[in-house]
Motif scaffolding. Structure first.
Motif, PDB file in Angstrom:
ATOM      1  N   ASP A 130       7.631  12.438  -6.783  1.00 48.96           N
ATOM      2  CA  ASP A 130       6.383  11.383  -6.245  1.00 48.96           C
ATOM      3  C   ASP A 130       6.230  11.563  -4.785  1.00 48.96           C
ATOM      4  O   ASP A 130       6.681  10.362  -4.069  1.00 48.96           O
ATOM      5  CB  ASP A 130       6.499  10.016  -7.017  1.00 48.96           C
ATOM      6  CG  ASP A 130       5.066   9.409  -6.905  1.00 48.96           C
ATOM      7  OD1 ASP A 130       4.300   9.809  -6.114  1.00 48.96           O
ATOM      8  OD2 ASP A 130       5.044   8.129  -7.004  1.00 48.96           O
ATOM      9  N   TRP A 131       5.997  12.360  -4.298  1.00 41.71           N
ATOM     10  CA  TRP A 131       6.018  12.439  -2.696  1.00 41.71           C
ATOM     11  C   TRP A 131       5.035  11.341  -2.170  1.00 41.71           C
ATOM     12  O   TRP A 131       5.208  10.797  -0.998  1.00 41.71           O
ATOM     13  CB  TRP A 131       6.008  13.804  -2.411  1.00 41.71           C
ATOM     14  CG  TRP A 131       6.748  15.047  -2.647  1.00 41.71           C
ATOM     15  CD1 TRP A 131       6.711  15.743  -3.729  1.00 41.71           C
ATOM     16  CD2 TRP A 131       8.098  14.904  -2.118  1.00 41.71           C
ATOM     17  NE1 TRP A 131       7.854  16.363  -3.606  1.00 41.71           N
ATOM     18  CE2 TRP A 131       8.704  15.916  -2.780  1.00 41.71           C
ATOM     19  CE3 TRP A 131       8.871  13.971  -0.925  1.00 41.71           C
ATOM     20  CZ2 TRP A 131       9.898  16.331  -2.451  1.00 41.71           C
ATOM     21  CZ3 TRP A 131      10.148  14.506  -0.820  1.00 41.71           C
ATOM     22  CH2 TRP A 131      10.645  15.619  -1.797  1.00 41.71           C
ATOM     23  N   VAL A 132       3.833  11.122  -2.638  1.00 43.42           N
ATOM     24  CA  VAL A 132       2.828  10.201  -2.152  1.00 43.42           C
ATOM     25  C   VAL A 132       3.514   8.929  -2.163  1.00 43.42           C
ATOM     26  O   VAL A 132       3.400   7.924  -1.049  1.00 43.42           O
ATOM     27  CB  VAL A 132       1.452  10.212  -2.941  1.00 43.42           C
ATOM     28  CG1 VAL A 132       0.746   9.148  -2.745  1.00 43.42           C
ATOM     29  CG2 VAL A 132       0.888  11.724  -3.186  1.00 43.42           C
ATOM     30  N   SER A 133       4.378   8.476  -2.940  1.00 40.55           N
ATOM     31  CA  SER A 133       5.023   7.077  -2.970  1.00 40.55           C
ATOM     32  C   SER A 133       6.022   7.150  -1.921  1.00 40.55           C
ATOM     33  O   SER A 133       6.462   6.043  -1.395  1.00 40.55           O
ATOM     34  CB  SER A 133       5.616   6.835  -4.326  1.00 40.55           C
ATOM     35  OG  SER A 133       4.607   6.725  -5.301  1.00 40.55           O
ATOM     36  N   ALA A 134       6.590   8.216  -1.744  1.00 40.59           N
ATOM     37  CA  ALA A 134       7.820   8.439  -0.864  1.00 40.59           C
ATOM     38  C   ALA A 134       7.135   8.067   0.617  1.00 40.59           C
ATOM     39  O   ALA A 134       7.570   7.257   1.358  1.00 40.59           O
ATOM     40  CB  ALA A 134       8.695   9.494  -0.912  1.00 40.59           C
ATOM     41  N   ILE A 135       6.164   8.903   0.906  1.00 37.15           N
ATOM     42  CA  ILE A 135       5.498   8.577   2.129  1.00 37.15           C
ATOM     43  C   ILE A 135       4.702   7.223   2.315  1.00 37.15           C
ATOM     44  O   ILE A 135       4.848   6.728   3.270  1.00 37.15           O
ATOM     45  CB  ILE A 135       4.446   9.547   2.138  1.00 37.15           C
ATOM     46  CG1 ILE A 135       5.027  11.128   2.445  1.00 37.15           C
ATOM     47  CG2 ILE A 135       3.280   9.342   3.261  1.00 37.15           C
ATOM     48  CD1 ILE A 135       3.772  12.463   2.230  1.00 37.15           C
ATOM     49  N   ASP A 136       4.375   6.803   1.264  1.00 40.77           N
ATOM     50  CA  ASP A 136       3.823   5.239   1.450  1.00 40.77           C
ATOM     51  C   ASP A 136       4.872   4.262   1.528  1.00 40.77           C
ATOM     52  O   ASP A 136       4.726   3.495   2.603  1.00 40.77           O
ATOM     53  CB  ASP A 136       3.450   4.850  -0.148  1.00 40.77           C
ATOM     54  CG  ASP A 136       1.961   5.590  -0.190  1.00 40.77           C
ATOM     55  OD1 ASP A 136       1.271   5.988   0.871  1.00 40.77           O
ATOM     56  OD2 ASP A 136       1.383   5.455  -1.555  1.00 40.77           O
ATOM     57  N   LEU A 137       5.963   4.642   1.167  1.00 42.74           N
ATOM     58  CA  LEU A 137       7.378   3.755   1.405  1.00 42.74           C
ATOM     59  C   LEU A 137       7.855   3.973   2.846  1.00 42.74           C
ATOM     60  O   LEU A 137       8.108   2.867   3.557  1.00 42.74           O
ATOM     61  CB  LEU A 137       8.455   4.091   0.285  1.00 42.74           C
ATOM     62  CG  LEU A 137       8.335   3.433  -0.837  1.00 42.74           C
ATOM     63  CD1 LEU A 137       9.528   4.099  -1.792  1.00 42.74           C
ATOM     64  CD2 LEU A 137       8.417   2.038  -1.077  1.00 42.74           C
ATOM     65  N   VAL A 138       7.604   5.126   3.295  1.00 41.50           N
ATOM     66  CA  VAL A 138       7.903   5.331   4.856  1.00 41.50           C
ATOM     67  C   VAL A 138       7.036   4.588   5.488  1.00 41.50           C
ATOM     68  O   VAL A 138       7.468   4.264   6.787  1.00 41.50           O
ATOM     69  CB  VAL A 138       8.347   6.992   4.999  1.00 41.50           C
ATOM     70  CG1 VAL A 138       8.165   7.373   6.459  1.00 41.50           C
ATOM     71  CG2 VAL A 138       9.326   7.427   4.222  1.00 41.50           C
TER      72      VAL A 138
END
Length: 163
Positions: A58-66
């Motif tokens: 879930d790259w979108v979630s990872a980017i959101d977290l960053v």
């Protein structure tokens, strides 16, 4: 809510937002660690039961977290800058007050020195005046004291002391 209150509350609310987002995206204990390195074929076949397809990330979630972490860091840095500016202002005011107090102290020391000088001169004048009073008293008593005899007590002046 004021902007200052938002900044004060921002680091803790930013951290809680990060934690909620992270916890919402974690479904299994192994999902707490996000691996950014490319998966090898051995790992891929073991994790998906040997089908050979890489696991879905879930790259979108990872980017959101960053992005949320970056925002929390930015807010914390802004707060730190605000606190540094307030500290500089307080230090400047304290330095001004110290300078004013030092000037006041120097001026009061001059006034104290002048008052001490006046007191010493007044004491010297008082001693000189006492010396002259004793001389005048002695001169008056010696000049006029022998001619004035005390009145005897028989003449009726009861209760008066002789000079």
């Amino acid at each position: 809510m004021s902007e200052q209150a938002v900044k004060d509350a921002a680091p803790s609310s930013g951290n809680s937002i990060l934690m909620r987002a992270w916890q919402a995206n974690v479904t299994r204990p192994g999902d707490k660690i996000i691996n950014f390195s490319p998966a090898t074929s051995d790992t891929a076949s073991a994790s998906d039961g040997g089908t050979g397809s890489p696991p879905q990330r879930d790259w979108v979630s990872a980017i959101d977290l960053v992005q949320e972490a970056a925002e929390a860091i930015r807010i914390s840095e802004e707060r730190a800058v605000d606190l540094e500016n307030q500290l500089r202002s307080v230090i400047s005011q304290a330095e001004d007050e110290v300078r004013q107090l030092q000037k006041s102290l120097a001026s009061n020391q001059v006034l104290l020195s002048q008052a001490e000088d006046r007191a010493r001169r007044a004491e010297a004048r008082a001693k000189e005046a006492e010396t002259w009073l004793v001389r005048i008293y002695d001169a008056v008593f010696t000049a006029f004291g022998s001619k004035n005899k005390p009145v005897p007590a028989e003449t009726g002046d009861i209760g008066q002391d002789a000079p």
